[in-house]
Every structure is written in C-alpha cells, then in structure tokens.
Motif scaffolding. Structure first.
Motif, PDB file in Angstrom:
ATOM      1  N   VAL A 192       0.842  -1.204   0.000  1.00 61.71           N
ATOM      2  CA  VAL A 192       0.000   0.000   0.000  1.00 61.71           C
ATOM      3  C   VAL A 192       0.877   1.253   0.000  1.00 61.71           C
ATOM      4  CG1 VAL A 192      -1.648   1.321   1.376  1.00 61.71           C
ATOM      5  CG2 VAL A 192      -1.996  -1.118   1.029  1.00 61.71           C
ATOM      6  N   SER A 193       1.927   1.255   0.814  1.00 62.49           N
ATOM      7  CA  SER A 193       2.814   2.416   0.885  1.00 62.49           C
ATOM      8  C   SER A 193       3.527   2.644  -0.443  1.00 62.49           C
ATOM      9  CB  SER A 193       3.860   2.220   1.981  1.00 62.49           C
ATOM     10  OG  SER A 193       3.249   2.059   3.219  1.00 62.49           O
ATOM     11  N   PHE A 194       4.014   1.575  -1.053  1.00 62.13           N
ATOM     12  CA  PHE A 194       4.722   1.700  -2.315  1.00 62.13           C
ATOM     13  C   PHE A 194       3.770   2.170  -3.423  1.00 62.13           C
ATOM     14  CE2 PHE A 194       7.100   0.066  -6.025  1.00 62.13           C
ATOM     15  CZ  PHE A 194       8.302   0.720  -5.784  1.00 62.13           C
ATOM     16  N   ALA A 195       2.555   1.650  -3.438  1.00 62.49           N
ATOM     17  CA  ALA A 195       1.576   2.084  -4.438  1.00 62.49           C
ATOM     18  C   ALA A 195       1.240   3.566  -4.261  1.00 62.49           C
ATOM     19  CB  ALA A 195       0.312   1.237  -4.339  1.00 62.49           C
ATOM     20  N   ALA A 196       1.093   4.014  -3.009  1.00 61.78           N
ATOM     21  CA  ALA A 196       0.813   5.426  -2.757  1.00 61.78           C
ATOM     22  C   ALA A 196       1.982   6.304  -3.198  1.00 61.78           C
ATOM     23  CB  ALA A 196       0.520   5.647  -1.273  1.00 61.78           C
ATOM     24  N   LEU A 197       3.199   5.829  -2.963  1.00 60.86           N
ATOM     25  CA  LEU A 197       4.381   6.578  -3.387  1.00 60.86           C
ATOM     26  C   LEU A 197       4.438   6.679  -4.910  1.00 60.86           C
ATOM     27  CD1 LEU A 197       7.154   7.877  -2.660  1.00 60.86           C
ATOM     28  CD2 LEU A 197       8.107   5.595  -2.953  1.00 60.86           C
ATOM     29  N   LEU A 198       4.192   5.569  -5.603  1.00 54.75           N
ATOM     30  CA  LEU A 198       4.202   5.597  -7.068  1.00 54.75           C
ATOM     31  C   LEU A 198       3.102   6.495  -7.617  1.00 54.75           C
ATOM     32  CD1 LEU A 198       4.963   1.899  -8.028  1.00 54.75           C
ATOM     33  CD2 LEU A 198       6.475   3.871  -8.184  1.00 54.75           C
ATOM     34  N   TRP A 199       1.920   6.426  -7.034  1.00 55.03           N
ATOM     35  CA  TRP A 199       0.800   7.257  -7.480  1.00 55.03           C
ATOM     36  C   TRP A 199       1.114   8.734  -7.291  1.00 55.03           C
ATOM     37  CZ3 TRP A 199      -2.478  10.532  -4.725  1.00 55.03           C
ATOM     38  CH2 TRP A 199      -3.546  11.036  -5.442  1.00 55.03           C
ATOM     39  N   ALA A 200       1.639   9.098  -6.108  1.00 52.34           N
ATOM     40  CA  ALA A 200       1.967  10.500  -5.834  1.00 52.34           C
ATOM     41  C   ALA A 200       3.069  10.993  -6.766  1.00 52.34           C
ATOM     42  CB  ALA A 200       2.383  10.668  -4.376  1.00 52.34           C
ATOM     43  N   SER A 201       4.058  10.145  -7.027  1.00 52.51           N
ATOM     44  CA  SER A 201       5.137  10.527  -7.940  1.00 52.51           C
ATOM     45  C   SER A 201       4.613  10.736  -9.355  1.00 52.51           C
ATOM     46  CB  SER A 201       6.226   9.456  -7.962  1.00 52.51           C
ATOM     47  OG  SER A 201       6.798   9.313  -6.708  1.00 52.51           O
ATOM     48  N   TRP A 202       3.730   9.849  -9.788  1.00 54.81           N
ATOM     49  CA  TRP A 202       3.154   9.967 -11.133  1.00 54.81           C
ATOM     50  C   TRP A 202       2.311  11.228 -11.261  1.00 54.81           C
ATOM     51  CZ3 TRP A 202      -1.921   9.398 -13.135  1.00 54.81           C
ATOM     52  CH2 TRP A 202      -1.972   9.319 -14.529  1.00 54.81           C
ATOM     53  N   LYS A 203       1.472  11.494 -10.241  1.00 53.88           N
ATOM     54  CA  LYS A 203       0.630  12.692 -10.276  1.00 53.88           C
ATOM     55  C   LYS A 203       1.483  13.951 -10.259  1.00 53.88           C
ATOM     56  CE  LYS A 203      -3.427  12.884  -9.925  1.00 53.88           C
ATOM     57  NZ  LYS A 203      -4.442  13.076 -10.941  1.00 53.88           N
ATOM     58  N   HIS A 204       2.557  13.943  -9.468  1.00 53.98           N
ATOM     59  CA  HIS A 204       3.431  15.117  -9.410  1.00 53.98           C
ATOM     60  C   HIS A 204       4.154  15.315 -10.741  1.00 53.98           C
ATOM     61  CE1 HIS A 204       6.094  18.126  -7.781  1.00 53.98           C
ATOM     62  NE2 HIS A 204       7.132  17.433  -8.234  1.00 53.98           N
ATOM     63  N   HIS A 205       4.595  14.226 -11.344  1.00 59.14           N
ATOM     64  CA  HIS A 205       5.309  14.304 -12.614  1.00 59.14           C
ATOM     65  C   HIS A 205       4.398  14.808 -13.729  1.00 59.14           C
ATOM     66  CE1 HIS A 205       8.151  13.376 -15.755  1.00 59.14           C
ATOM     67  NE2 HIS A 205       7.237  12.658 -16.371  1.00 59.14           N
ATOM     68  N   ARG A 206       3.149  14.368 -13.714  1.00 57.34           N
ATOM     69  CA  ARG A 206       2.185  14.766 -14.748  1.00 57.34           C
ATOM     70  C   ARG A 206       1.602  16.148 -14.501  1.00 57.34           C
ATOM     71  NH1 ARG A 206       3.619  12.008 -18.862  1.00 57.34           N
ATOM     72  NH2 ARG A 206       3.639   9.802 -18.484  1.00 57.34           N
ATOM     73  N   GLY A 207       1.825  16.729 -13.313  1.00 58.95           N
ATOM     74  CA  GLY A 207       1.303  18.073 -13.020  1.00 58.95           C
ATOM     75  C   GLY A 207      -0.191  18.070 -12.796  1.00 58.95           C
ATOM     76  N   GLY A 208      -0.666  17.288 -11.823  1.00 62.52           N
ATOM     77  CA  GLY A 208      -2.085  17.086 -11.537  1.00 62.52           C
ATOM     78  C   GLY A 208      -2.986  18.298 -11.644  1.00 62.52           C
TER      79      GLY A 208
END
Length: 75
Positions: free
Chosen positions: A20-36
């Motif tokens: 769960v922690s790793f998935a949340a980290l990947l999701w947050a990184s992806w959203k930050h990279h894409r400029g949510g």
C-alpha cells in the motif's frame, strides 16, 4: 495459533503495508510528474501533515509489537 503461523501472518501484514505504501508513493510521484492540478499545495509548513507523518508509523509499529510481545512473554 502456532508460532510459525503467527510469524507468517505478521509477514503478510508487513507485506500488505509495504504494498500500500509503495503504491501510494508511485501514485503520488506519477501525479506530481504529470502536473495534476494548476494550483500547487504547499505542505512544507503544514502542522497536520507533519503530525500525520509522525503518528502513522508509530501506530503501525505499536499494532505489530503488541501481539509479538504477547507471544514471547506468555509462559
């Protein structure tokens, strides 16, 4: 419950927390990279976020230590 079963259960719980922690980290990184969103939120001086980052791991560790300590201190 046997000691082996207990340890296996704790390992599964730890793996679930990791997943769960790793998935949340990947999701947050992806959203930050894409400029949510156009407006950025500043978390650097948020007391609530700092408290949450401190309390959450403490609660997880205490929840995992309690049953482990009971097993080892039972006569």
């Amino acid at each position: 419950m046997t000691e082996f079963g207990f340890r296996w259960g704790l390992m599964v719980v730890c793996l679930m927390i990791f997943g769960v922690s790793f998935a949340a980290l990947l999701w947050a990184s992806w959203k930050h990279h894409r400029g949510g969103s156009p407006e950025r939120v500043n978390f650097h001086s948020s007391l609530a976020v700092e408290i949450a980052w401190t309390v959450t791991p403490c609660v997880i560790v205490l929840l995992l230590v309690w049953p482990t300590a009971r097993i080892f201190w039972t006569p």
